[in-house]
Design a protein around this motif. Structure first.
Motif, PDB file in Angstrom:
ATOM      1  N   MET A   1       0.841  -1.174   0.000  1.00 17.51           N
ATOM      2  CA  MET A   1       0.000   0.000   0.000  1.00 17.51           C
ATOM      3  C   MET A   1       0.888   1.240   0.000  1.00 17.51           C
ATOM      4  N   ASP A   2       0.451   2.285  -0.685  1.00 17.37           N
ATOM      5  CA  ASP A   2       1.223   3.520  -0.767  1.00 17.37           C
ATOM      6  C   ASP A   2       0.345   4.678  -0.306  1.00 17.37           C
ATOM      7  N   MET A   3       0.961   5.580   0.463  1.00 15.78           N
ATOM      8  CA  MET A   3       0.239   6.739   0.987  1.00 15.78           C
ATOM      9  C   MET A   3       1.262   7.775   1.413  1.00 15.78           C
ATOM     10  N   THR A   4       0.984   9.029   1.142  1.00 14.87           N
ATOM     11  CA  THR A   4       1.906  10.077   1.553  1.00 14.87           C
ATOM     12  C   THR A   4       1.914  10.205   3.074  1.00 14.87           C
ATOM     13  N   ALA A   5       2.950  10.847   3.573  1.00 17.80           N
ATOM     14  CA  ALA A   5       3.050  11.073   5.017  1.00 17.80           C
ATOM     15  C   ALA A   5       1.869  11.908   5.511  1.00 17.80           C
ATOM     16  N   GLU A   6       1.449  12.888   4.727  1.00 15.94           N
ATOM     17  CA  GLU A   6       0.339  13.744   5.123  1.00 15.94           C
ATOM     18  C   GLU A   6      -0.973  12.972   5.175  1.00 15.94           C
ATOM     19  N   GLU A   7      -1.204  12.113   4.192  1.00 18.12           N
ATOM     20  CA  GLU A   7      -2.426  11.301   4.171  1.00 18.12           C
ATOM     21  C   GLU A   7      -2.446  10.332   5.355  1.00 18.12           C
ATOM     22  N   PHE A   8      -1.298   9.720   5.635  1.00 16.42           N
ATOM     23  CA  PHE A   8      -1.208   8.785   6.745  1.00 16.42           C
ATOM     24  C   PHE A   8      -1.453   9.506   8.070  1.00 16.42           C
ATOM     25  N   GLU A   9      -0.838  10.657   8.235  1.00 18.26           N
ATOM     26  CA  GLU A   9      -1.016  11.428   9.469  1.00 18.26           C
ATOM     27  C   GLU A   9      -2.485  11.817   9.653  1.00 18.26           C
ATOM     28  N   ALA A  10      -3.167  12.150   8.582  1.00 14.15           N
ATOM     29  CA  ALA A  10      -4.591  12.489   8.667  1.00 14.15           C
ATOM     30  C   ALA A  10      -5.401  11.282   9.146  1.00 14.15           C
ATOM     31  N   LEU A  11      -5.044  10.069   8.697  1.00 17.64           N
ATOM     32  CA  LEU A  11      -5.730   8.871   9.178  1.00 17.64           C
ATOM     33  C   LEU A  11      -5.481   8.649  10.670  1.00 17.64           C
ATOM     34  N   VAL A  12      -4.252   8.895  11.119  1.00 17.47           N
ATOM     35  CA  VAL A  12      -3.929   8.738  12.534  1.00 17.47           C
ATOM     36  C   VAL A  12      -4.766   9.707  13.366  1.00 17.47           C
ATOM     37  N   VAL A  13      -4.848  10.953  12.938  1.00 17.45           N
ATOM     38  CA  VAL A  13      -5.647  11.952  13.654  1.00 17.45           C
ATOM     39  C   VAL A  13      -7.117  11.533  13.669  1.00 17.45           C
ATOM     40  N   ASP A  14      -7.609  11.048  12.546  1.00 13.47           N
ATOM     41  CA  ASP A  14      -8.994  10.604  12.462  1.00 13.47           C
ATOM     42  C   ASP A  14      -9.260   9.440  13.420  1.00 13.47           C
ATOM     43  N   GLU A  15      -8.341   8.478  13.478  1.00 12.51           N
ATOM     44  CA  GLU A  15      -8.510   7.343  14.382  1.00 12.51           C
ATOM     45  C   GLU A  15      -8.390   7.772  15.848  1.00 12.51           C
ATOM     46  N   LEU A  16      -7.547   8.742  16.131  1.00 12.07           N
ATOM     47  CA  LEU A  16      -7.475   9.292  17.496  1.00 12.07           C
ATOM     48  C   LEU A  16      -8.816   9.896  17.895  1.00 12.07           C
ATOM     49  N   ASP A  17      -9.434  10.621  16.970  1.00 11.64           N
ATOM     50  CA  ASP A  17     -10.726  11.251  17.242  1.00 11.64           C
ATOM     51  C   ASP A  17     -11.824  10.218  17.484  1.00 11.64           C
ATOM     52  N   ARG A  18     -11.658   9.008  16.963  1.00  7.46           N
ATOM     53  CA  ARG A  18     -12.665   7.951  17.110  1.00  7.46           C
ATOM     54  C   ARG A  18     -12.525   7.171  18.414  1.00  7.46           C
ATOM     55  N   LEU A  19     -11.425   7.355  19.122  1.00  6.73           N
ATOM     56  CA  LEU A  19     -11.228   6.624  20.372  1.00  6.73           C
ATOM     57  C   LEU A  19     -12.197   7.140  21.433  1.00  6.73           C
ATOM     58  N   PRO A  20     -12.601   6.269  22.358  1.00  8.56           N
ATOM     59  CA  PRO A  20     -13.531   6.701  23.414  1.00  8.56           C
ATOM     60  C   PRO A  20     -12.936   7.823  24.266  1.00  8.56           C
ATOM     61  N   ASP A  21     -13.798   8.751  24.667  1.00  9.06           N
ATOM     62  CA  ASP A  21     -13.343   9.884  25.474  1.00  9.06           C
ATOM     63  C   ASP A  21     -12.653   9.441  26.750  1.00  9.06           C
ATOM     64  N   ASP A  22     -13.179   8.394  27.393  1.00 13.51           N
ATOM     65  CA  ASP A  22     -12.580   7.975  28.660  1.00 13.51           C
ATOM     66  C   ASP A  22     -11.182   7.396  28.476  1.00 13.51           C
ATOM     67  N   MET A  23     -10.822   7.029  27.253  1.00 11.99           N
ATOM     68  CA  MET A  23      -9.473   6.545  26.982  1.00 11.99           C
ATOM     69  C   MET A  23      -8.498   7.701  26.800  1.00 11.99           C
ATOM     70  N   VAL A  24      -8.929   8.762  26.147  1.00 10.11           N
ATOM     71  CA  VAL A  24      -8.015   9.855  25.820  1.00 10.11           C
ATOM     72  C   VAL A  24      -8.070  11.023  26.797  1.00 10.11           C
ATOM     73  N   ASP A  25      -9.146  11.139  27.560  1.00 11.01           N
ATOM     74  CA  ASP A  25      -9.262  12.264  28.490  1.00 11.01           C
ATOM     75  C   ASP A  25      -8.172  12.258  29.554  1.00 11.01           C
ATOM     76  N   GLY A  26      -7.675  11.092  29.930  1.00  4.92           N
ATOM     77  CA  GLY A  26      -6.646  10.998  30.963  1.00  4.92           C
ATOM     78  C   GLY A  26      -5.227  11.179  30.461  1.00  4.92           C
ATOM     79  N   LEU A  27      -5.070  11.362  29.163  1.00  4.52           N
ATOM     80  CA  LEU A  27      -3.730  11.530  28.601  1.00  4.52           C
ATOM     81  C   LEU A  27      -3.225  12.926  28.909  1.00  4.52           C
ATOM     82  N   ASP A  28      -2.322  13.015  29.861  1.00  8.46           N
ATOM     83  CA  ASP A  28      -1.785  14.292  30.293  1.00  8.46           C
ATOM     84  C   ASP A  28      -0.324  14.379  29.883  1.00  8.46           C
ATOM     85  N   ASN A  29       0.037  15.449  29.207  1.00  2.00           N
ATOM     86  CA  ASN A  29       1.422  15.687  28.793  1.00  2.00           C
ATOM     87  C   ASN A  29       1.916  14.583  27.857  1.00  2.00           C
ATOM     88  N   VAL A  30       1.095  14.252  26.856  1.00  7.32           N
ATOM     89  CA  VAL A  30       1.421  13.229  25.861  1.00  7.32           C
ATOM     90  C   VAL A  30       1.260  13.842  24.476  1.00  7.32           C
TER      91      VAL A  30
END
Length: 114
Positions: A1-30
């Protein structure tokens, strides 16, 4: 599979946004970082660099942020399409965030996330 760094980073951000709030709300200084591959040439999908929440003593004044790194090349080499890539990115994020919370690889295997 081929994808630019920018496209891949956008997928990572999108998947981060899909994670449950209780999983990411506690991430401090990360911070989340996308890199092409580990410096040592290994085939890791991701890496948590920091001190797990369960191992912190005096914390909160002047520490550099912990890092969760997602490696682009390993993901692209392992996946055949975008749906599979999204699933693998999601699994990697959950795995590395679990390390932040002090969950080790053995526990992750038991939970089906490693």
């Amino acid at each position: 599979m081929d994808m630019t760094a920018e496209e891949f980073e956008a997928l990572v951000v999108d998947e981060l946004d899909r994670l449950p709030d209780d999983m990411v709300d506690g991430l401090d200084n990360v911070v989340f970082v996308v890199e092409d591959e580990p410096e040592d040439g290994s085939d890791l999908f991701g890496l948590y660099e920091g001190v797990a929440l369960t191992e912190r003593g005096q914390y909160g004044t002047g520490e550099l942020p912990d890092r969760i790194v997602v490696y682009r090349h390993a993901h692209l080499a392992a996946c055949e399409d975008e749906a599979e890539l999204r699933d693998e990115i999601h699994t990697t994020l959950v795995h590395e965030i679990a390390h932040f919370y002090g969950i080790d690889d053995e526990q992750l295997h038991e939970l089906g996330w490693a």
